[in-house]
Scaffold this motif. Structure first.
Motif, mmCIF file in Angstrom:
data_model
loop_
_atom_site.group_PDB
_atom_site.id
_atom_site.type_symbol
_atom_site.label_atom_id
_atom_site.label_comp_id
_atom_site.label_asym_id
_atom_site.label_seq_id
_atom_site.Cartn_x
_atom_site.Cartn_y
_atom_site.Cartn_z
ATOM 1 N N LEU A 147 0.820 -1.211 0.000
ATOM 2 C CA LEU A 147 0.000 0.000 0.000
ATOM 3 C C LEU A 147 0.856 1.265 0.000
ATOM 4 N N ALA A 148 2.088 1.132 0.402
ATOM 5 C CA ALA A 148 3.008 2.268 0.331
ATOM 6 C C ALA A 148 3.741 2.293 -1.006
ATOM 7 N N GLY A 149 3.678 1.187 -1.745
ATOM 8 C CA GLY A 149 4.394 1.077 -3.013
ATOM 9 C C GLY A 149 3.457 0.993 -4.200
ATOM 10 N N PRO A 150 3.470 -0.149 -4.902
ATOM 11 C CA PRO A 150 2.727 -0.252 -6.165
ATOM 12 C C PRO A 150 1.213 -0.148 -6.024
ATOM 13 N N TYR A 151 0.678 -0.418 -4.853
ATOM 14 C CA TYR A 151 -0.774 -0.375 -4.650
ATOM 15 C C TYR A 151 -1.208 0.875 -3.876
ATOM 16 N N ALA A 152 -0.397 1.913 -3.880
ATOM 17 C CA ALA A 152 -0.688 3.133 -3.119
ATOM 18 C C ALA A 152 -2.008 3.771 -3.539
ATOM 19 N N CYS A 153 -2.396 3.572 -4.777
ATOM 20 C CA CYS A 153 -3.648 4.164 -5.254
ATOM 21 C C CYS A 153 -4.875 3.562 -4.571
ATOM 22 N N LEU A 154 -4.722 2.399 -3.938
ATOM 23 C CA LEU A 154 -5.846 1.740 -3.260
ATOM 24 C C LEU A 154 -5.952 2.120 -1.785
ATOM 25 N N LYS A 155 -4.954 2.791 -1.290
ATOM 26 C CA LYS A 155 -4.871 3.060 0.155
ATOM 27 C C LYS A 155 -6.068 3.852 0.684
ATOM 28 N N GLN A 156 -6.641 4.739 -0.119
ATOM 29 C CA GLN A 156 -7.749 5.568 0.342
ATOM 30 C C GLN A 156 -9.124 4.964 0.045
ATOM 31 N N GLN A 196 -14.295 -1.555 -2.685
ATOM 32 C CA GLN A 196 -14.147 -0.799 -3.935
ATOM 33 C C GLN A 196 -12.910 -1.222 -4.730
ATOM 34 N N TRP A 197 -12.235 -2.271 -4.313
ATOM 35 C CA TRP A 197 -11.033 -2.723 -5.019
ATOM 36 C C TRP A 197 -11.404 -3.657 -6.169
ATOM 37 N N ARG A 198 -12.173 -3.197 -7.098
ATOM 38 C CA ARG A 198 -12.547 -4.002 -8.265
ATOM 39 C C ARG A 198 -11.704 -3.548 -9.456
ATOM 40 N N PRO A 199 -11.111 -4.484 -10.184
ATOM 41 C CA PRO A 199 -10.237 -4.107 -11.301
ATOM 42 C C PRO A 199 -10.903 -3.162 -12.307
ATOM 43 N N GLU A 200 -12.199 -3.315 -12.522
ATOM 44 C CA GLU A 200 -12.883 -2.477 -13.520
ATOM 45 C C GLU A 200 -13.237 -1.086 -12.986
ATOM 46 N N ALA A 201 -13.100 -0.863 -11.663
ATOM 47 C CA ALA A 201 -13.497 0.426 -11.091
ATOM 48 C C ALA A 201 -12.376 1.069 -10.279
ATOM 49 N N LEU A 202 -11.137 0.840 -10.645
ATOM 50 C CA LEU A 202 -10.013 1.424 -9.912
ATOM 51 C C LEU A 202 -9.830 2.889 -10.291
ATOM 52 N N PRO A 203 -9.305 3.695 -9.387
ATOM 53 C CA PRO A 203 -9.074 5.107 -9.714
ATOM 54 C C PRO A 203 -8.073 5.258 -10.859
ATOM 55 N N SER A 204 -8.143 6.402 -11.505
ATOM 56 C CA SER A 204 -7.248 6.650 -12.646
ATOM 57 C C SER A 204 -5.792 6.759 -12.213
ATOM 58 N N SER A 205 -5.554 6.980 -10.927
ATOM 59 C CA SER A 205 -4.171 7.066 -10.441
ATOM 60 C C SER A 205 -3.485 5.703 -10.364
ATOM 61 N N CYS A 206 -4.262 4.639 -10.512
ATOM 62 C CA CYS A 206 -3.682 3.285 -10.473
ATOM 63 C C CYS A 206 -3.066 2.940 -11.830
ATOM 64 N N GLY A 219 -4.006 8.977 7.531
ATOM 65 C CA GLY A 219 -2.655 8.542 7.852
ATOM 66 C C GLY A 219 -2.451 7.042 7.842
ATOM 67 N N GLY A 220 -3.445 6.274 7.431
ATOM 68 C CA GLY A 220 -3.282 4.819 7.417
ATOM 69 C C GLY A 220 -4.606 4.113 7.248
ATOM 70 N N GLY A 221 -4.864 3.170 8.127
ATOM 71 C CA GLY A 221 -6.111 2.427 8.046
ATOM 72 C C GLY A 221 -6.095 1.217 8.949
ATOM 73 N N LEU A 222 -7.185 0.483 8.877
ATOM 74 C CA LEU A 222 -7.363 -0.711 9.687
ATOM 75 C C LEU A 222 -7.567 -1.891 8.758
ATOM 76 N N LEU A 223 -6.740 -2.916 8.907
ATOM 77 C CA LEU A 223 -6.904 -4.100 8.067
ATOM 78 C C LEU A 223 -7.135 -5.322 8.926
#
Length: 148
Positions: A67-76, A81-91, A120-124
């Motif tokens: 989440l700090a690297g290649p998947y940072a666009c999913l952090k928020q 909402q992590w569906r491949p067809e509906a990812l933000p344009s920043s991904c 500043g982060g999240g809960l997983l």
């Protein structure tokens, strides 16, 4: 020659006493063996529990790094909402969030059950394969901390 005669009441006293002593020793030995086997089972269960906790902690570190690297666009975004067809344009194109949702740590499958972003982060929440144990972790600027 003097012949000693034993009274009839004392005849055959040594054999039952020897058999009783042997049975007591046998039962004591079996009891000790049972105790040792039980102790080993308890140690094995504790080792498995610790390994499960370690796998979950390792998976949490891996998710935090991704989440700090290649998947940072999913952090928020929450996990729903992590569906491949509906990812933000920043991904990046072709980013597959499924790799984060279902991963393998030390040969055992770990599933990301929940991700709730926070400032500043999240809960997983992570769970081992099947009905395995699950743990919750908080990600923030200081790192990963288990919360339950």
């Amino acid at each position: 020659m003097v012949v000693r005669s034993t009274p009839r009441a004392e005849a055959g006293f040594a054999l039952p006493l020897a058999l009783t002593g042997s049975l007591v020793l046998l039962l004591s030995g079996l009891s000790m063996q049972s105790l040792v086997l039980h102790g080993r089972q308890v140690q094995l269960a504790e080792r498995r529990r610790l390994q499960s906790e370690d796998r979950l902690a390792s998976a949490a570190q891996r998710v935090a790094a991704d989440l700090a690297g290649p998947y940072a666009c999913l952090k928020q975004l929450p996990l729903e909402q992590w569906r491949p067809e509906a990812l933000p344009s920043s991904c990046p194109a072709g980013l597959d969030p499924q790799w984060l949702v279902a991963m393998e740590i030390d040969g055992q499958a770990v599933r990301l059950a929940s991700w709730l972003p926070a400032e500043g982060g999240g809960l997983l929440q992570l769970q081992l394969a099947g009905e395995g144990p699950e743990r919750r972790f908080r990600l923030d600027a200081t790192g990963v901390k288990e919360v339950g």
